[in-house]
Motif scaffolding. Structure first.
Motif, PDB file in Angstrom:
ATOM      1  N   VAL A  23      -5.669  41.056 -26.144  1.00  0.00           N
ATOM      2  CA  VAL A  23      -5.440  39.626 -25.940  1.00  0.00           C
ATOM      3  C   VAL A  23      -5.865  39.200 -24.539  1.00  0.00           C
ATOM      4  CG1 VAL A  23      -3.652  37.846 -25.789  1.00  0.00           C
ATOM      5  CG2 VAL A  23      -3.607  39.511 -27.657  1.00  0.00           C
TER       6      VAL A  23
ATOM      7  N   LYS B 261     -10.399  39.478 -26.529  1.00  0.00           N
ATOM      8  CA  LYS B 261     -10.284  38.757 -27.799  1.00  0.00           C
ATOM      9  C   LYS B 261     -11.564  38.043 -28.189  1.00  0.00           C
ATOM     10  CE  LYS B 261      -7.941  34.870 -25.496  1.00  0.00           C
ATOM     11  NZ  LYS B 261      -6.670  34.123 -25.412  1.00  0.00           N
TER      12      LYS B 261
ATOM     13  N   GLY C 129      -2.127  35.921 -28.517  1.00  0.00           N
ATOM     14  CA  GLY C 129      -3.449  35.899 -29.125  1.00  0.00           C
ATOM     15  C   GLY C 129      -3.412  35.306 -30.523  1.00  0.00           C
TER      16      GLY C 129
END
Length: 409
Positions: free
Chosen positions: A87, A91, A290
């Motif tokens: 995250v 990502k 995320g």
């Protein structure tokens, strides 16, 4: 005398070499599947672990407050930190993301065979492949890694959807009791509990679920479920790859963590604590800020791998002892360097021993001895001695290196 902390170990050179060689085999197996190694911090914010597992996990962790008053914890397992890293740092990467790691972890629990307070976990995470193919790859990868390490084990593969379908109308408090009984394989206790609740039909379904060995038997019990096609596809891939596994839809450990496919492996030489690997499909990234991305992965107990492999073998390196008198010291250093450059372990006398004492020590530690006296130094030669066979010859340095390479006797 200061002792090492309980639940930790010291590793002597032979064992460390064995561990490192095993690591290399496992890393290479993962590399061939496209999994690249990462590393996360040894300590993280305490919230990283409590946000998923609740405050109760604090009693199982090594926690501390730093000088800024921040609550931190030593890493108790690998997956949460890896998804936090995804995250934070990755990502935007093209999916699926294939990562692996070998991390030291820390848990405050009672030490026993194969279970320590400081331990190592080899793990892999496949992020962004929420498919039957992704599920199958995670299992096949794990199987490859364990076989590469030389582990003999039994692989159990299941899926949580059938269990959830059977228990969908059961209150959460009762569901937790059922899960605990199933996890402990306490069938007698399960029967008694369900009889007391007058849930005889559920008892029959659950016991049947524990006994199925094929998807046909499975869906005869559950009836059609939304995940049926995915389960059948995953099993079909594993069977097509001739993977040695059994279907086990009674796997319940991690029911609150895993979302679909689950698998476990049980190895030899480990006694009661014989689980060597556990994994499955999960969704964690959204907990750390995320997107909600499907992932699957596993953790291998590296220390249990080492216990399962048994006795530490004798080191395979060829050791060359370089023996010399003080006047030939410079020549001895040069010879040692040349043998090292050729790929051999070369050890020199550092204690000003006489040649006889050096030879006696070399008999305990080396496969070959190379004598560098004044005569050899003047001629640019060495006397090469095979310590096992007791034979020796005078030759050039190049010939001595070639003789060690070809295991001259």
């Amino acid at each position: 005398m200061i002792q090492r902390p309980r639940g930790t170990r010291d590793f002597l050179p032979d064992e460390m070499e064995f561990r490192r060689n095993t690591e290399i085999k496992m890393r290479e197996a993962a590399r061939r599947w496209g999994y690249r190694e990462i590393c996360t911090p040894t300590f993280e914010t305490q919230d990283l672990y409590t946000i998923r597992s609740g405050e109760g996990i604090i009693n199982e962790m090594y926690t501390f407050e730093d000088k800024g008053g921040r609550a931190l914890a030593l890493r108790p397992e690998g997956t949460a930190a890896v998804l936090r890293m995804y995250v934070n740092e990755a990502k935007a990467l093209s999916k699926p993301v294939r990562w692996c790691y070998l991390s030291d972890c820390y848990r405050y629990e009672r030490p026993q065979k194969g279970r320590y307070r400081q331990f190592w976990q080899f793990g892999a995470e496949l992020i962004g492949a929420d498919t039957a193919e992704g599920d199958a790859e995670a299992i096949l990868l794990a199987d490859d890694i364990l076989h590469a390490a030389g582990v003999t084990y039994d692989l159990h593969v299941g899926h949580l959807a059938p269990m959830r379908a059977i228990l969908k109308d059961i209150p959460e408090d009762r569901k937790r009791i059922i899960m605990a009984l199933l996890d402990k394989k306490n069938i007698g206790g399960l029967e008694e509990t369900l009889d007391g609740w007058r849930l005889e039909e559920l008892e029959s379904s659950l016991k049947g679920l524990l006994e199925v060995h094929s998807t046909d038997e499975l869906f005869a019990i559950t009836g059609p479920i939304p995940e049926q096609e995915r389960i059948e596809a995953m099993v079909g891939i594993l069977e097509n790859e001739d993977t040695a596994f059994c279907q086990n839809y009674g796997i319940v450990r991690g029911l609150d963590y895993y979302t679909g496919m689950v698998f476990e492996g049980f190895a030899e030489n480990l006694g009661a604590e014989n689980q060597i690997i556990g994994g499955g499909a999960y969704r964690l990234a959204h907990l750390f800020g995320g997107e909600d991305v499907g992932s699957c992965g596993f953790g291998i107990g590296f220390d249990r791998v080492m216990v399962s492999l048994g006795e530490v073998p004798a080191p395979e390196d060829t050791v060359v002892a370089v023996l010399y008198k003080k006047d030939a010291r410079g020549y001895a250093f040069s010879l040692s360097r040349q043998f090292r450059e050729a790929g051999f372990r070369a050890e020199m006398n550092l204690l000003e021993r006489g040649i006889g004492a050096q030879m006696k020590h070399a008999a305990k530690t080396a496969r070959y001895a190379v004598l560098a006296g004044e005569r050899e130094m003047a001629a640019g030669t060495v006397t090469l001695r095979n310590m096992k066979a007791g034979t020796q010859k005078e030759c050039s340095v190049a010939e001595a290196i070639r003789g060690v390479s070809e295991d001259w006797d």
